[in-house]
Write an enzyme that holds these catalytic residues in place. Structure first.
Site, short mmCIF file in Angstrom:
data_model
loop_
_atom_site.label_atom_id
_atom_site.label_comp_id
_atom_site.label_asym_id
_atom_site.label_seq_id
_atom_site.Cartn_x
_atom_site.Cartn_y
_atom_site.Cartn_z
CG ASP A 101 9.73 -16.40 9.50
OD1 ASP A 101 9.73 -15.46 10.57
OD2 ASP A 101 9.18 -16.50 8.75
CE1 TYR A 150 4.49 -10.53 11.09
CE2 TYR A 150 4.45 -9.93 13.36
CZ TYR A 150 4.96 -10.85 12.29
OH TYR A 150 5.57 -12.11 12.50
CE1 TYR A 231 3.04 -13.93 9.77
CE2 TYR A 231 3.22 -13.93 7.34
CZ TYR A 231 3.75 -13.86 8.55
OH TYR A 231 5.11 -13.66 8.56
CG HIS A 296 13.45 -13.05 12.07
ND1 HIS A 296 12.92 -13.91 13.06
CD2 HIS A 296 12.94 -13.24 11.06
CE1 HIS A 296 12.10 -14.75 12.37
NE2 HIS A 296 12.03 -14.41 11.36
#
Length: 317
Positions: A101, A150, A231, A296
């Site tokens: 990830d 998102y 992010y 995931h």
């Protein structure tokens, strides 16, 4: 698990929590969002039993590692800087790198910035993202998937935090770990991010109540802002990464992704992975594994299989 040793080390201006077990060639394991060192618990025990020294930090902003307040402190340059300093503190010249990830995104940058420190990479769930000199990472996602994707919704400080705080932390973690399926996460503003964190009816079969409570206890203490700041720093990494435009990943690589991973179903990703683009950017890519029926969080969902994939690759070096 009781044999895993925990300590905090001073690295790159922060205190970093590190979990470690085993002796032998070193394997550095990088977790993603919203996770912790704990996500690698199965692989740590497996690989240490095979003669490896496994090292899994809580990355900057997570768990028992410091969380600087500014989102600008979470670029790939900061995180890789932490990890290089960690290797120096542990007196390790080189490691095998394994990541998932957000850890996978950091691992790609690590291999671009300091390939001299990496023997080989096993990366999971997130393919390499070649830098587009004309379009930033977040703008690229806005163009591809819209403002309601998102990652775009996470950009506004406080909005995601409010949604995450609206539910019990155990429910939040259960919701994240339950994501499966074949389409990206799109959350219209009239629906609200809170809709993501409704309590699923049951735990995933691969997660115990003890596991869930470990994550929840840590995130109740720290909140989620540290992880969200990765992010928010994405475009700053893009801006500062201009000198690496066009760079190839110069280390041996094995890549693993779940068939039901939402990242695998972002438009264009399958073509990039399987039709030559990935191999062009990662010329020492030796193997791509698509795990059938797996989503995931593959290192926890199929721990033994993933551990074997890692071992089968790194034992060659």
């Amino acid at each position: 698990m009781d044999k895993i040793v925990h300590k905090n080390l001073s690295v790159n201006g922060i205190s970093m929590h590190v979990a470690e077990i085993g002796e032998g060639p070193a394997v550095l394991l990088l977790h993603g969002f919203p996770e912790l060192w704990y996500s690698w618990r199965h692989q740590m025990l497996y690989l240490s039993s095979k003669g490896y020294r496994t090292i899994a930090p809580d990355l900057r902003g997570y768990g028992d590692t410091d969380a600087p307040p500014s989102a600008a402190s979470y670029t790939a340059f900061h995180i890789v800087g932490d990890l290089v300093a960690l290797l120096d503190a542990l007196e390790l010249e080189q490691v095998f790198l394994v990541a998932h990830d957000w850890g996978a995104l950091i691992a790609w940058w690590f291999c671009l910035f300091r390939p001299d420190r990496i023997k080989a990479l096993v990366n999971t769930s997130v393919q390499f993202h070649p830098r587009n000199p004309s379009v930033s990472f977040i703008q690229g996602y806005r163009s591809l998937l819209g403002d309601d994707f998102y990652m775009c919704r996470f950009q506004e400080p406080g909005e995601a935090e409010e949604a995450l705080a609206s539910a019990e932390t155990t429910h939040v973690m259960k919701s994240f770990f339950s994501f499966r399926g074949g389409k990206p996460i799109i959350v219209p503003k009239d629906v609200g991010l809170k809709a993501l964190f409704q309590d699923p009816s049951a735990l995933p079969l691969w997660l115990t109540e003890e596991d869930l409570n470990y994550y929840a206890t840590k995130f109740e203490k720290t909140g989620f802002t540290g992880g969200l700041n990765y992010y928010r720093a994405f475009d700053l990494t893009w801006e500062l990464g201009a000198p690496w435009t066009g760079s190839k990943v110069p280390v041996p690589v094995k890549f693993i992704i779940g068939e039901l991973d939402i990242t695998y179903h972002v438009p264009g990703v399958k073509d990039y992975i399987h039709d030559g683009g990935f191999k062009e950017d990662v010329p020492y890519l030796e193997e791509v594994v698509v795990m059938e029926g797996v989503a995931h969080f593959l290192n926890q969902e199929k721990p033994e299989e993933v551990s074997e994939h890692i071992y089968d690759f790194i034992k060659k070096f």
